[in-house]
Design a protein around this motif. Structure first.
Motif, PDB file in Angstrom:
ATOM      1  N   ASP A 148       0.891  -1.157   0.190  1.00  0.00           N
ATOM      2  CA  ASP A 148      -0.086  -0.062  -0.019  1.00  0.00           C
ATOM      3  C   ASP A 148       0.946   1.139  -0.022  1.00  0.00           C
ATOM      4  O   ASP A 148       0.348   2.495   0.407  1.00  0.00           O
ATOM      5  N   LYS A 149       2.167   1.322  -0.721  1.00  0.00           N
ATOM      6  CA  LYS A 149       2.973   2.376  -0.505  1.00  0.00           C
ATOM      7  C   LYS A 149       3.250   2.701  -2.184  1.00  0.00           C
ATOM      8  O   LYS A 149       3.736   1.792  -2.785  1.00  0.00           O
ATOM      9  N   ASP A 150       3.346   3.840  -2.416  1.00  0.00           N
ATOM     10  CA  ASP A 150       3.854   4.367  -3.728  1.00  0.00           C
ATOM     11  C   ASP A 150       5.364   4.580  -3.547  1.00  0.00           C
ATOM     12  O   ASP A 150       5.924   4.678  -4.885  1.00  0.00           O
ATOM     13  N   PHE A 151       5.863   5.249  -2.552  1.00  0.00           N
ATOM     14  CA  PHE A 151       7.132   5.430  -2.185  1.00  0.00           C
ATOM     15  C   PHE A 151       7.616   4.905  -1.083  1.00  0.00           C
ATOM     16  O   PHE A 151       7.068   4.475   0.013  1.00  0.00           O
ATOM     17  N   LEU A 152       9.076   5.027  -0.833  1.00  0.00           N
ATOM     18  CA  LEU A 152       9.623   4.361   0.244  1.00  0.00           C
ATOM     19  C   LEU A 152       9.564   5.017   1.648  1.00  0.00           C
ATOM     20  O   LEU A 152       9.234   4.323   2.801  1.00  0.00           O
ATOM     21  N   VAL A 153       9.549   6.472   1.532  1.00  0.00           N
ATOM     22  CA  VAL A 153       9.515   7.192   2.739  1.00  0.00           C
ATOM     23  C   VAL A 153       8.712   8.335   2.807  1.00  0.00           C
ATOM     24  O   VAL A 153       8.374   9.042   1.536  1.00  0.00           O
ATOM     25  N   ALA A 154       7.724   8.703   3.554  1.00  0.00           N
ATOM     26  CA  ALA A 154       7.024  10.006   3.778  1.00  0.00           C
ATOM     27  C   ALA A 154       6.028  10.051   2.876  1.00  0.00           C
ATOM     28  O   ALA A 154       5.711  11.402   2.463  1.00  0.00           O
ATOM     29  N   ASP A 155       5.639   9.007   2.157  1.00  0.00           N
ATOM     30  CA  ASP A 155       4.366   8.945   1.110  1.00  0.00           C
ATOM     31  C   ASP A 155       4.790  10.024   0.074  1.00  0.00           C
ATOM     32  O   ASP A 155       3.917  10.772  -0.656  1.00  0.00           O
ATOM     33  N   ARG A 156       6.089  10.065  -0.448  1.00  0.00           N
ATOM     34  CA  ARG A 156       6.544  11.023  -1.614  1.00  0.00           C
ATOM     35  C   ARG A 156       7.837  10.875  -2.085  1.00  0.00           C
ATOM     36  O   ARG A 156       8.565   9.904  -1.617  1.00  0.00           O
ATOM     37  N   TYR A 173      12.905  -7.005 -13.795  1.00  0.00           N
ATOM     38  CA  TYR A 173      13.025  -7.074 -15.385  1.00  0.00           C
ATOM     39  C   TYR A 173      14.338  -7.882 -15.617  1.00  0.00           C
ATOM     40  O   TYR A 173      14.339  -8.441 -16.845  1.00  0.00           O
ATOM     41  N   ASN A 174      15.378  -7.606 -15.186  1.00  0.00           N
ATOM     42  CA  ASN A 174      16.648  -8.374 -15.393  1.00  0.00           C
ATOM     43  C   ASN A 174      16.781  -9.743 -14.898  1.00  0.00           C
ATOM     44  O   ASN A 174      17.084 -10.824 -15.566  1.00  0.00           O
ATOM     45  N   MET A 175      16.218  -9.924 -13.698  1.00  0.00           N
ATOM     46  CA  MET A 175      16.110 -11.358 -12.969  1.00  0.00           C
ATOM     47  C   MET A 175      14.573 -12.200 -13.199  1.00  0.00           C
ATOM     48  O   MET A 175      14.555 -13.057 -12.725  1.00  0.00           O
ATOM     49  N   GLN A 176      13.712 -11.275 -14.041  1.00  0.00           N
ATOM     50  CA  GLN A 176      12.352 -12.066 -14.291  1.00  0.00           C
ATOM     51  C   GLN A 176      11.714 -12.414 -12.972  1.00  0.00           C
ATOM     52  O   GLN A 176      11.300 -13.589 -12.685  1.00  0.00           O
ATOM     53  N   GLN A 177      11.561 -11.522 -12.089  1.00  0.00           N
ATOM     54  CA  GLN A 177      11.198 -11.966 -10.557  1.00  0.00           C
ATOM     55  C   GLN A 177       9.603 -11.205 -10.378  1.00  0.00           C
ATOM     56  O   GLN A 177       9.162 -11.076  -9.202  1.00  0.00           O
ATOM     57  N   ALA A 178       9.032 -10.537 -11.288  1.00  0.00           N
ATOM     58  CA  ALA A 178       8.083  -9.767 -10.888  1.00  0.00           C
ATOM     59  C   ALA A 178       6.936 -10.618 -10.616  1.00  0.00           C
ATOM     60  O   ALA A 178       6.386 -10.172  -9.596  1.00  0.00           O
ATOM     61  N   GLU A 179       6.725 -11.668 -11.021  1.00  0.00           N
ATOM     62  CA  GLU A 179       5.573 -12.476 -10.384  1.00  0.00           C
ATOM     63  C   GLU A 179       5.761 -12.676  -8.879  1.00  0.00           C
ATOM     64  O   GLU A 179       4.548 -12.957  -8.188  1.00  0.00           O
ATOM     65  N   HIS A 180       6.815 -12.676  -8.410  1.00  0.00           N
ATOM     66  CA  HIS A 180       7.076 -13.021  -7.011  1.00  0.00           C
ATOM     67  C   HIS A 180       7.044 -11.930  -5.998  1.00  0.00           C
ATOM     68  O   HIS A 180       6.652 -12.013  -4.842  1.00  0.00           O
ATOM     69  N   TYR A 181       6.891 -10.714  -6.665  1.00  0.00           N
ATOM     70  CA  TYR A 181       6.935  -9.439  -5.745  1.00  0.00           C
ATOM     71  C   TYR A 181       6.127  -8.448  -6.304  1.00  0.00           C
ATOM     72  O   TYR A 181       6.406  -7.506  -6.920  1.00  0.00           O
ATOM     73  N   PRO A 182       4.903  -8.648  -6.197  1.00  0.00           N
ATOM     74  CA  PRO A 182       3.629  -7.572  -6.762  1.00  0.00           C
ATOM     75  C   PRO A 182       3.974  -6.264  -6.140  1.00  0.00           C
ATOM     76  O   PRO A 182       3.475  -5.436  -6.840  1.00  0.00           O
ATOM     77  N   ASN A 183       3.958  -6.299  -4.828  1.00  0.00           N
ATOM     78  CA  ASN A 183       4.168  -4.700  -4.310  1.00  0.00           C
ATOM     79  C   ASN A 183       5.358  -3.901  -5.045  1.00  0.00           C
ATOM     80  O   ASN A 183       5.405  -2.972  -5.389  1.00  0.00           O
ATOM     81  N   ILE A 184       6.457  -4.575  -5.080  1.00  0.00           N
ATOM     82  CA  ILE A 184       7.588  -4.135  -5.813  1.00  0.00           C
ATOM     83  C   ILE A 184       7.468  -3.784  -7.156  1.00  0.00           C
ATOM     84  O   ILE A 184       7.705  -2.852  -7.491  1.00  0.00           O
ATOM     85  N   LYS A 185       6.727  -4.734  -7.746  1.00  0.00           N
ATOM     86  CA  LYS A 185       6.352  -4.232  -9.239  1.00  0.00           C
ATOM     87  C   LYS A 185       5.487  -3.130  -9.372  1.00  0.00           C
ATOM     88  O   LYS A 185       5.641  -2.328 -10.157  1.00  0.00           O
ATOM     89  N   ARG A 186       4.506  -2.980  -8.375  1.00  0.00           N
ATOM     90  CA  ARG A 186       3.455  -1.809  -8.619  1.00  0.00           C
ATOM     91  C   ARG A 186       4.427  -0.601  -8.369  1.00  0.00           C
ATOM     92  O   ARG A 186       4.078   0.270  -8.984  1.00  0.00           O
ATOM     93  N   TYR A 187       5.168  -0.630  -7.227  1.00  0.00           N
ATOM     94  CA  TYR A 187       6.040   0.444  -6.876  1.00  0.00           C
ATOM     95  C   TYR A 187       7.006   0.893  -8.182  1.00  0.00           C
ATOM     96  O   TYR A 187       7.163   1.977  -8.334  1.00  0.00           O
TER      97      TYR A 187
END
Length: 210
Positions: A148-156, A173-187
């Motif tokens: 539920d975060k768009d940024f790492l710190v302070a919502d910006r 995208y280099n390691m093809q790990q997108a399917e394992h980390y949906p929150n990271i992908k959204r970020y």
């Protein structure tokens, strides 16, 4: 005038992206990896003894280390990209800045190097198990943090995102790990939609095409 000594497909993307974001005029000196070894060219050693990128020339100083460059640029030219020192979020900001080149980059690079060794037939015992355990721990931690975060710190957007966004983009995208980390992908998808990120990608691609 700032001069960025920029190596393609490297941590220097962080600085290119940041300079584009703050719309700071700069000169770009391009360097390209060796087609066989994929290493930086020897000519980078003429700029800094380590022969690595990014290197920033600024006010008579030659500055290496992407984390130091990000912090200096923000302190001097874009203070809005960092919490103030009396803001409780400043501690989080510093932790994520340094996390990017320590906790995150170590298992990332070990994973890359292990894959190369395995392709060459090297038998890995302890190192492969250690790398996978650290990889899962570190990026699992980031995945949970980004719920539920768009940024790492302070919502910006802050310098922490310029540092870690580069690593996480490689993870997906280099390691093809997108399917394992949906929150990271959204970020990462959110960061890569920024006009400054897209401008940096275009500049790098122009250099490769040239």
């Amino acid at each position: 005038m700032l001069t960025l000594h920029h190596l393609d497909q490297s941590r220097s993307f962080r600085i290119l992206w940041l300079l584009e974001h703050i719309q700071q005029p700069y000169q770009l000196q391009r360097y390209y990896r060796d087609a066989q070894t994929h290493l930086a060219p020897a000519s980078l050693k003429n700029i800094h003894p380590l022969g690595k990128s990014p290197v920033l020339e600024w006010d008579g100083k030659v500055i290496a280390e992407s984390g130091a460059i990000v912090e200096l640029l923000i302190q001097k030219l874009a203070p809005s990209l960092a919490p103030t020192m009396d803001d409780p979020a400043y501690v989080d900001y510093l932790q994520w800045i340094h996390f990017s080149e320590s906790s995150a980059m170590v298992p990332y690079l070990l994973k890359v190097f292990n894959a190369i060794e395995l392709q060459q037939g090297t038998q890995l015992a302890f190192l492969e198990q250690y790398t996978q355990a650290e990889f899962d721990k570190v990026f699992g931690f980031v995945e949970t943090h980004l719920l539920d975060k768009d940024f790492l710190v302070a919502d910006r957007l802050t310098g922490a995102d310029f540092m870690l966004g580069f690593v996480l983009n490689g993870l997906l995208y280099n390691m093809q790990q997108a399917e394992h980390y949906p929150n990271i992908k959204r970020y990462v998808d959110g960061l890569s939609a920024l006009p400054s990120w897209q401008a940096a990608v275009e500049i790098e691609q122009q250099g490769v095409a040239g």
